[in-house]
Design a protein around this motif. Structure first.
Motif, PDB file in Angstrom:
ATOM      1  N   ILE A  81      -9.329  13.951 -14.620  1.00 50.34           N
ATOM      2  CA  ILE A  81     -10.079  13.399 -13.508  1.00 50.34           C
ATOM      3  C   ILE A  81     -10.505  14.566 -12.625  1.00 50.34           C
ATOM      4  N   ASP A  82     -11.805  14.719 -12.438  1.00 46.47           N
ATOM      5  CA  ASP A  82     -12.343  15.827 -11.654  1.00 46.47           C
ATOM      6  C   ASP A  82     -13.506  15.276 -10.833  1.00 46.47           C
ATOM      7  N   VAL A  83     -13.220  14.919  -9.581  1.00 49.92           N
ATOM      8  CA  VAL A  83     -14.235  14.259  -8.753  1.00 49.92           C
ATOM      9  C   VAL A  83     -14.320  14.942  -7.396  1.00 49.92           C
ATOM     10  N   ALA A  84     -15.514  14.831  -6.790  1.00 53.65           N
ATOM     11  CA  ALA A  84     -15.753  15.420  -5.476  1.00 53.65           C
ATOM     12  C   ALA A  84     -16.181  14.343  -4.491  1.00 53.65           C
ATOM     13  N   PHE A  85     -15.465  14.272  -3.376  1.00 56.33           N
ATOM     14  CA  PHE A  85     -15.861  13.429  -2.262  1.00 56.33           C
ATOM     15  C   PHE A  85     -16.760  14.293  -1.365  1.00 56.33           C
ATOM     16  N   ARG A  86     -18.076  14.069  -1.460  1.00 58.64           N
ATOM     17  CA  ARG A  86     -19.035  14.942  -0.782  1.00 58.64           C
ATOM     18  C   ARG A  86     -19.568  14.349   0.513  1.00 58.64           C
ATOM     19  N   GLN A  87     -19.237  13.106   0.786  1.00 58.21           N
ATOM     20  CA  GLN A  87     -19.694  12.449   2.019  1.00 58.21           C
ATOM     21  C   GLN A  87     -18.468  12.018   2.823  1.00 58.21           C
ATOM     22  N   ILE A  88     -17.639  12.978   3.199  1.00 56.09           N
ATOM     23  CA  ILE A  88     -16.429  12.624   3.929  1.00 56.09           C
ATOM     24  C   ILE A  88     -16.752  12.374   5.403  1.00 56.09           C
ATOM     25  N   THR A  89     -16.040  11.415   5.969  1.00 54.48           N
ATOM     26  CA  THR A  89     -16.325  10.979   7.337  1.00 54.48           C
ATOM     27  C   THR A  89     -15.217  11.347   8.320  1.00 54.48           C
ATOM     28  N   GLY A  90     -14.199  12.061   7.851  1.00 52.44           N
ATOM     29  CA  GLY A  90     -13.104  12.436   8.732  1.00 52.44           C
ATOM     30  C   GLY A  90     -12.504  13.759   8.309  1.00 52.44           C
ATOM     31  N   LYS A  91     -11.575  14.264   9.115  1.00 51.01           N
ATOM     32  CA  LYS A  91     -10.992  15.579   8.875  1.00 51.01           C
ATOM     33  C   LYS A  91      -9.530  15.519   8.448  1.00 51.01           C
ATOM     34  N   SER A  92      -9.116  14.379   7.881  1.00 48.67           N
ATOM     35  CA  SER A  92      -7.764  14.313   7.327  1.00 48.67           C
ATOM     36  C   SER A  92      -7.727  13.298   6.196  1.00 48.67           C
ATOM     37  N   ALA A  93      -6.798  13.515   5.278  1.00 44.20           N
ATOM     38  CA  ALA A  93      -6.580  12.605   4.148  1.00 44.20           C
ATOM     39  C   ALA A  93      -5.079  12.495   3.933  1.00 44.20           C
ATOM     40  N   THR A  94      -4.651  11.346   3.407  1.00 41.10           N
ATOM     41  CA  THR A  94      -3.225  11.096   3.212  1.00 41.10           C
ATOM     42  C   THR A  94      -2.979  10.591   1.795  1.00 41.10           C
ATOM     43  N   VAL A  95      -1.886  11.084   1.198  1.00 38.30           N
ATOM     44  CA  VAL A  95      -1.442  10.569  -0.095  1.00 38.30           C
ATOM     45  C   VAL A  95       0.015  10.141   0.054  1.00 38.30           C
ATOM     46  N   ILE A  96       0.305   8.911  -0.344  1.00 41.46           N
ATOM     47  CA  ILE A  96       1.684   8.415  -0.319  1.00 41.46           C
ATOM     48  C   ILE A  96       2.165   8.281  -1.751  1.00 41.46           C
ATOM     49  N   ASP A  97       3.256   8.967  -2.058  1.00 45.25           N
ATOM     50  CA  ASP A  97       3.869   8.910  -3.384  1.00 45.25           C
ATOM     51  C   ASP A  97       5.074   7.972  -3.291  1.00 45.25           C
ATOM     52  N   GLN A  98       4.879   6.742  -3.738  1.00 42.16           N
ATOM     53  CA  GLN A  98       5.949   5.746  -3.618  1.00 42.16           C
ATOM     54  C   GLN A  98       7.142   6.092  -4.512  1.00 42.16           C
ATOM     55  N   GLN A  99       6.897   6.768  -5.615  1.00 44.52           N
ATOM     56  CA  GLN A  99       7.987   7.162  -6.501  1.00 44.52           C
ATOM     57  C   GLN A  99       8.910   8.176  -5.829  1.00 44.52           C
ATOM     58  N   ARG A 100       8.303   9.155  -5.144  1.00 42.75           N
ATOM     59  CA  ARG A 100       9.082  10.198  -4.478  1.00 42.75           C
ATOM     60  C   ARG A 100       9.438   9.831  -3.035  1.00 42.75           C
ATOM     61  N   ARG A 101       8.856   8.728  -2.533  1.00 41.97           N
ATOM     62  CA  ARG A 101       9.031   8.335  -1.129  1.00 41.97           C
ATOM     63  C   ARG A 101       8.562   9.476  -0.219  1.00 41.97           C
ATOM     64  N   LEU A 102       7.359   9.960  -0.517  1.00 38.32           N
ATOM     65  CA  LEU A 102       6.816  11.135   0.163  1.00 38.32           C
ATOM     66  C   LEU A 102       5.413  10.835   0.668  1.00 38.32           C
ATOM     67  N   LYS A 103       5.197  11.126   1.950  1.00 38.84           N
ATOM     68  CA  LYS A 103       3.874  11.004   2.543  1.00 38.84           C
ATOM     69  C   LYS A 103       3.344  12.393   2.855  1.00 38.84           C
ATOM     70  N   LEU A 104       2.159  12.715   2.329  1.00 43.12           N
ATOM     71  CA  LEU A 104       1.516  14.000   2.571  1.00 43.12           C
ATOM     72  C   LEU A 104       0.229  13.773   3.346  1.00 43.12           C
ATOM     73  N   THR A 105       0.049  14.537   4.403  1.00 46.65           N
ATOM     74  CA  THR A 105      -1.180  14.470   5.181  1.00 46.65           C
ATOM     75  C   THR A 105      -1.853  15.829   5.177  1.00 46.65           C
ATOM     76  N   LEU A 106      -3.107  15.846   4.778  1.00 49.86           N
ATOM     77  CA  LEU A 106      -3.912  17.059   4.708  1.00 49.86           C
ATOM     78  C   LEU A 106      -4.952  17.002   5.817  1.00 49.86           C
ATOM     79  N   THR A 107      -4.947  18.004   6.690  1.00 47.27           N
ATOM     80  CA  THR A 107      -5.899  18.076   7.797  1.00 47.27           C
ATOM     81  C   THR A 107      -6.674  19.388   7.682  1.00 47.27           C
ATOM     82  N   TYR A 108      -7.977  19.335   7.930  1.00 44.67           N
ATOM     83  CA  TYR A 108      -8.813  20.519   7.702  1.00 44.67           C
ATOM     84  C   TYR A 108      -9.883  20.579   8.785  1.00 44.67           C
ATOM     85  N   GLY A 109     -10.238  21.784   9.184  1.00 42.34           N
ATOM     86  CA  GLY A 109     -11.236  21.966  10.232  1.00 42.34           C
ATOM     87  C   GLY A 109     -12.612  22.225   9.653  1.00 42.34           C
TER      88      GLY A 109
END
Length: 289
Positions: A206-234
């Protein structure tokens, strides 16, 4: 308490620790200024292929490689500047070159600053003089990558930049995404699809590009690991790329300042005037729940 230690093996590795949050970061300046490991409460956040890392002829798979002066690849690895053609391989050269450590701080955080300068090798494929400065800061459950790009050339310098974090996961079907975009483009076919919050994990790649982003952060929740990751970029980060390969225990969510082939098309390309600098940052926060 914050500390920075140095371990000498195949490469010199700087180890940043934040004792209060049980956070640990490993940085390998000689291997492209690479963040090779980041752990929190004894658990690895990042995937890392140690076998590939030991072979200097191979690109690194894992950690957080740096992308500069392009993100992705160019058609035939070629771009044109002032009617002259140049060759640049995928993601550029910053991830392959040795960086220099210029500053260490262990006061109210653990911080390590690395610098990369242009040289004859880089000028042969990218005819500009420049300096990159990356400062990695570890504090609590947050890792911040402060960046400064300086044009030391007598002409305008076009470039794109990005970071390529490999996140460790054991079951991709348990991943939940909050990405500020309604559609993505398949980077292999060019087709655009609506984004409904997930991917088809049966695909080999899977190799995809989100080219029309509307915000400066993204979040991934891994329910298996019970881990929430937040990526913020300027600014000037304008594209988010998601990439993974079937059968591998990683996924990548990469902020890019311009899409693939930007150096030829000019789309979202950053242009620095002579003597000008750009400062920006990428921040990763990890929380176990």
């Amino acid at each position: 308490m914050f500390a920075i230690a140095l371990r000498q093996e195949q490469y010199s590795t700087y180890i940043l620790t934040a004792q209060d949050s049980q956070s640990r970061l490993e940085v390998v300046p000689e291997r492209g200024g690479l963040i090779s490991h980041w752990s929190l409460q004894g658990q690895d956040i990042l995937y890392f292929d140690a076998e590939r890392f030991r072979d200097p002829t191979l690109s690194v798979r894992g950690g957080i490689p740096i992308l500069f002066p392009i993100c992705g690849n160019l058609p035939d690895n070629t771009y044109t500047h002032q009617d002259k053609q140049y060759q640049l391989k995928q993601h550029g050269f910053a991830r392959d070159l040795p960086w220099l450590v210029t500053e260490r701080v262990t006061n109210d955080l653990a911080s390590l600053t690395l610098v990369l300068n242009s040289n004859d090798q880089t000028r042969a494929v990218y005819p500009f003089d420049w300096q990159l400065s990356f400062t990695y800061q570890l504090q609590g459950n947050t890792l911040t990558l402060h960046q400064r790009y300086t044009n030391q050339s007598p002409e305008v310098m076009p470039f794109s930049t990005g970071v390529h974090p490999y996140f460790l996961t054991s079951d991709k079907t348990k991943l939940q995404f909050e990405i500020p975009a309604a559609e993505y483009q398949d980077q292999q076919t060019g087709q655009v699809y609506p984004f409904t919050g997930g991917f088809d994990w049966s695909e080999d790649e899977i190799d995809v590009a989100f080219r029309q982003i509307t915000g400066k952060s993204a979040t991934v929740i891994d329910q298996q690991r019970r881990l929430k990751l937040t990526l913020t970029y300027g600014e000037p980060y304008s594209t988010l790329v998601f990439w993974t390969v079937k059968g591998k225990d990683y996924y990548c969510l990469e902020p890019w300042s311009a899409p693939r082939n930007g150096l030829n098309t000019g789309e979202n390309i950053t242009k620095l005037s002579p003597g000008e600098s750009l400062e920006t940052s990428v921040q990763l926060s990890a929380t176990f729940f």
